[in-house]
Motif scaffolding. Structure first.
Motif, PDB file in Angstrom:
ATOM      1  N   MET A 252       0.869  -1.142  -0.029  1.00 29.03           N
ATOM      2  CA  MET A 252      -0.099  -0.094   0.166  1.00 29.03           C
ATOM      3  C   MET A 252       0.761   1.173   0.016  1.00 29.03           C
ATOM      4  N   ARG A 253       1.931   1.337   0.769  1.00 30.82           N
ATOM      5  CA  ARG A 253       2.859   2.460   0.697  1.00 30.82           C
ATOM      6  C   ARG A 253       3.578   2.504  -0.611  1.00 30.82           C
ATOM      7  N   MET A 254       3.735   1.337  -1.238  1.00 28.61           N
ATOM      8  CA  MET A 254       4.295   1.701  -2.629  1.00 28.61           C
ATOM      9  C   MET A 254       3.500   2.415  -3.469  1.00 28.61           C
ATOM     10  N   LYS A 255       2.230   1.566  -3.320  1.00 28.79           N
ATOM     11  CA  LYS A 255       0.925   2.265  -4.126  1.00 28.79           C
ATOM     12  C   LYS A 255       0.956   3.788  -4.097  1.00 28.79           C
ATOM     13  N   ILE A 256       1.125   4.138  -2.905  1.00 24.58           N
ATOM     14  CA  ILE A 256       0.822   5.686  -2.528  1.00 24.58           C
ATOM     15  C   ILE A 256       1.909   6.334  -3.205  1.00 24.58           C
ATOM     16  N   ALA A 257       3.359   6.052  -3.071  1.00 19.41           N
ATOM     17  CA  ALA A 257       4.549   6.536  -3.640  1.00 19.41           C
ATOM     18  C   ALA A 257       4.072   6.533  -4.907  1.00 19.41           C
ATOM     19  N   LEU A 258       3.715   5.682  -5.748  1.00 18.88           N
ATOM     20  CA  LEU A 258       3.748   5.383  -7.204  1.00 18.88           C
ATOM     21  C   LEU A 258       2.303   6.455  -7.761  1.00 18.88           C
ATOM     22  N   ASP A 259       1.456   6.621  -6.918  1.00 21.02           N
ATOM     23  CA  ASP A 259       0.347   7.621  -7.132  1.00 21.02           C
ATOM     24  C   ASP A 259       0.862   8.954  -7.199  1.00 21.02           C
ATOM     25  N   THR A 260       1.751   9.281  -6.316  1.00 17.72           N
ATOM     26  CA  THR A 260       2.184  10.443  -5.865  1.00 17.72           C
ATOM     27  C   THR A 260       3.097  10.973  -7.150  1.00 17.72           C
ATOM     28  N   ALA A 261       3.736   9.982  -7.594  1.00 20.69           N
ATOM     29  CA  ALA A 261       4.904  10.400  -8.551  1.00 20.69           C
ATOM     30  C   ALA A 261       4.018  10.498  -9.967  1.00 20.69           C
ATOM     31  N   ARG A 262       2.984   9.666 -10.056  1.00 19.40           N
ATOM     32  CA  ARG A 262       2.145   9.804 -11.301  1.00 19.40           C
ATOM     33  C   ARG A 262       1.595  11.132 -11.433  1.00 19.40           C
ATOM     34  N   GLY A 263       1.042  11.685 -10.057  1.00 21.83           N
ATOM     35  CA  GLY A 263       0.799  13.202 -10.039  1.00 21.83           C
ATOM     36  C   GLY A 263       1.624  14.119 -10.389  1.00 21.83           C
ATOM     37  N   LEU A 264       2.860  14.002 -10.081  1.00 24.49           N
ATOM     38  CA  LEU A 264       4.010  14.966 -10.156  1.00 24.49           C
ATOM     39  C   LEU A 264       4.475  14.761 -11.684  1.00 24.49           C
ATOM     40  N   GLU A 265       4.257  13.837 -12.318  1.00 21.00           N
ATOM     41  CA  GLU A 265       4.955  13.519 -13.623  1.00 21.00           C
ATOM     42  C   GLU A 265       3.707  14.264 -14.371  1.00 21.00           C
ATOM     43  N   TYR A 266       2.517  14.139 -14.239  1.00 21.69           N
ATOM     44  CA  TYR A 266       1.551  15.051 -14.877  1.00 21.69           C
ATOM     45  C   TYR A 266       1.945  16.458 -14.875  1.00 21.69           C
ATOM     46  N   LEU A 267       2.113  17.071 -13.760  1.00 22.23           N
ATOM     47  CA  LEU A 267       2.431  18.457 -13.527  1.00 22.23           C
ATOM     48  C   LEU A 267       3.626  18.869 -14.493  1.00 22.23           C
ATOM     49  N   HIS A 268       4.601  17.964 -14.290  1.00 25.45           N
ATOM     50  CA  HIS A 268       5.919  18.181 -14.701  1.00 25.45           C
ATOM     51  C   HIS A 268       5.984  18.282 -16.451  1.00 25.45           C
ATOM     52  N   GLU A 269       5.294  17.087 -16.927  1.00 29.89           N
ATOM     53  CA  GLU A 269       5.526  16.859 -18.099  1.00 29.89           C
ATOM     54  C   GLU A 269       4.311  16.799 -19.192  1.00 29.89           C
TER      55      GLU A 269
END
Length: 456
Positions: A252-269
């Motif tokens: 579950m923690r890895m899923k939260i980290a992955l979701d956060t990275a996906r949100g940041l990638e959307y903002l940056h890229e």
């Protein structure tokens, strides 16, 4: 138009010639005859004859030429004035028509959006107090009385969290609809600026890992932003609250980290222009009923960093990148640093900054860095709640990603896209990754069989 009429009247008034001397038709016939006679050809005889004329008549002839030039000059001035007045009148008429014709067009466009359901979320169409506002995007404007009733007059018992300029309240708009309402006390320009910035950005951003904006409200000095309600609160509450992370397994923690990275990638890229969150932290990562993570609080977010070089230093201690803290240099790698700190929180279960003494603090980066790169020490500093529940290879890989993200030199940090690709294989398929949990937990074959090719 008045200027044009005045110019025309002036032109007609000036058409009548004004003569200083006698008019040409009052000259004596003998004089005209002598001037036009072909018999008088020598220049000397012409000058002699002209000298014999009356001085008044000679002045009249000279003034005749001067008046001709005056008339031409006046006509030219009047023509230019009339032309300028005509152009000015047409310009004023064009501005007037455009000004009054755009308002109905905008109103009709907004109405059409509302009819198509593009601007209003479906549930908000039930409230008659909702209208469409916004500079660039369409944002539902919710009546203050409705929010006051939904939060029970903003009772302390409905507070979900606190921020720099106010609190976030749980609100119930009807029997089935629960939302979160952020109240900002905009007595300062900074609070007003954050409100406008967040509403403007969230009205244009739509992503599964970014919080959804449902509406806003302006009442006296207070500003309100209405979001979807995230039932499991923030990552900070889950990790450092009463449960101390007990509800968050390793996967579950890895899923939260992955979701956060996906949100940041959307903002940056994928945003144009790119968005730098500038205040990424565990309290701004919200979790819904299924523990899907979404980024929130975009009041400090920045776009067009190249054009905004003199950006005021803002952020939260422990998450701010060194180059931004010391030199004011802000890039997307600043968000990557903050993500690395969040990843360490998830991995170790510790706060980003901890007090050692009343006047002494220690950051999680300083404390953990020497142990993250030592495979013999790393398993001993992991959050006790998840200790010995993960594949050690996965633990080493997450630690390596965190170490890269919190490097002091920005150029050594990876792009958030690279971080995302590193985390995807660590998250089970049912949670949004590519990991086959059955394969991961399958016992390893005996050593003597492990080297045999398949089929033997």
């Amino acid at each position: 138009m008045k200027l044009l009429l005045i110019s025309v009247l002036l032109f007609y008034c000036l058409r009548k010639p004004i003569w200083v001397g006698a008019r040409p038709d009052t000259l004596a016939p003998s004089v005209l005859a002598s001037v036009s006679s072909p018999a008088v050809s020598p220049v000397s005889s012409i000058s002699t004859s002209m000298a014999a004329f009356s001085p008044g008549i000679e002045a009249g002839i000279e003034d005749d030429h001067v008046d001709a030039h005056k008339k031409m000059l006046i006509a030219l001035i009047v023509a230019c004035t009339a032309l300028a007045a005509g152009i000015l009148s047409l310009l004023c008429l064009w501005i007037y028509r455009r000004k009054f014709s755009r308002k109905p067009h905008r109103r009709s466009a907004r109405n059409s959006d509302a009819e198509k359901g593009l601007a209003l979320p479906p549930f908000l169409t039930k409230f008659s107090s909702v209208t469409i506002v916004g500079k660039k995007g369409s944002v539902p404007l919710i009546d203050y009385k409705l929010l006051e009733k939904a939060t029970d007059n903003f009772q302390d018992g409905n507070i979900l969290g606190e921020g720099g300029f106010g609190c976030v309240y749980k609100a119930q708009l009807d029997d089935t609809l629960n939302v979160a309402v952020k109240k900002l006390n905009c007595e300062s320009q900074d609070a007003e600026r954050e409100f406008e910035n967040e509403v403007d950005l969230l009205s244009k951003i739509q992503h599964p890992n970014v919080i959804s904006l449902l509406g806003c409200c302006i009442h006296c000095d207070a500003r309100f932003i209405v979001y979807e309600l995230m039932q499991n609160g923030s990552l900070e509450i889950q990790l450092h609250g009463p449960s101390h992370g007990s509800a968050l397994t390793w996967h579950m923690r890895m899923k939260i980290a992955l979701d956060t990275a996906r949100g940041l990638e959307y903002l940056h890229e994928h945003c144009n222009p790119p968005v730098i969150h500038r205040d990424l932290k565990s309290s701004n990562i919200l979790l819904d009923s299924n523990f899907n993570a979404k980024l929130s609080d975009f009041g400090l977010a920045v776009t067009d960093v190249a054009q905004n070089k003199n950006i005021k230093l803002s952020g939260t201690l422990g998450y701010v990148a060194p180059e931004y803290l010391l030199d004011g240099k802000l890039t997307d790698k600043s968000d990557v640093y903050a993500f690395g700190v969040v990843l360490l929180e998830i991995l170790l279960g510790r706060r980003p900054v901890e007090k050692l003494a009343p006047a002494q603090c220690q950051s999680i980066v300083t404390w953990a860095m020497p142990q993250l790169t030592d495979r013999s020490k790393l398993p001993n500093i992991v959050d006790p709640v998840i200790k010995d529940t993960m594949d050690l290879k996965h633990l080493y890989q997450v630690a390596a990603v965190a170490v890269l993200c919190v490097q002091a030199e920005p150029s050594y940090r990876p792009l958030i896209t690279d971080v995302l690709h590193s985390l995807v294989p660590l998250v089970p398929v049912e949670l949004g990754g590519t990991l086959r949990v059955a394969q991961a937990t399958r016992p390893a074959p005996p050593a003597d069989l492990a080297v045999l090719p398949s089929g033997q």
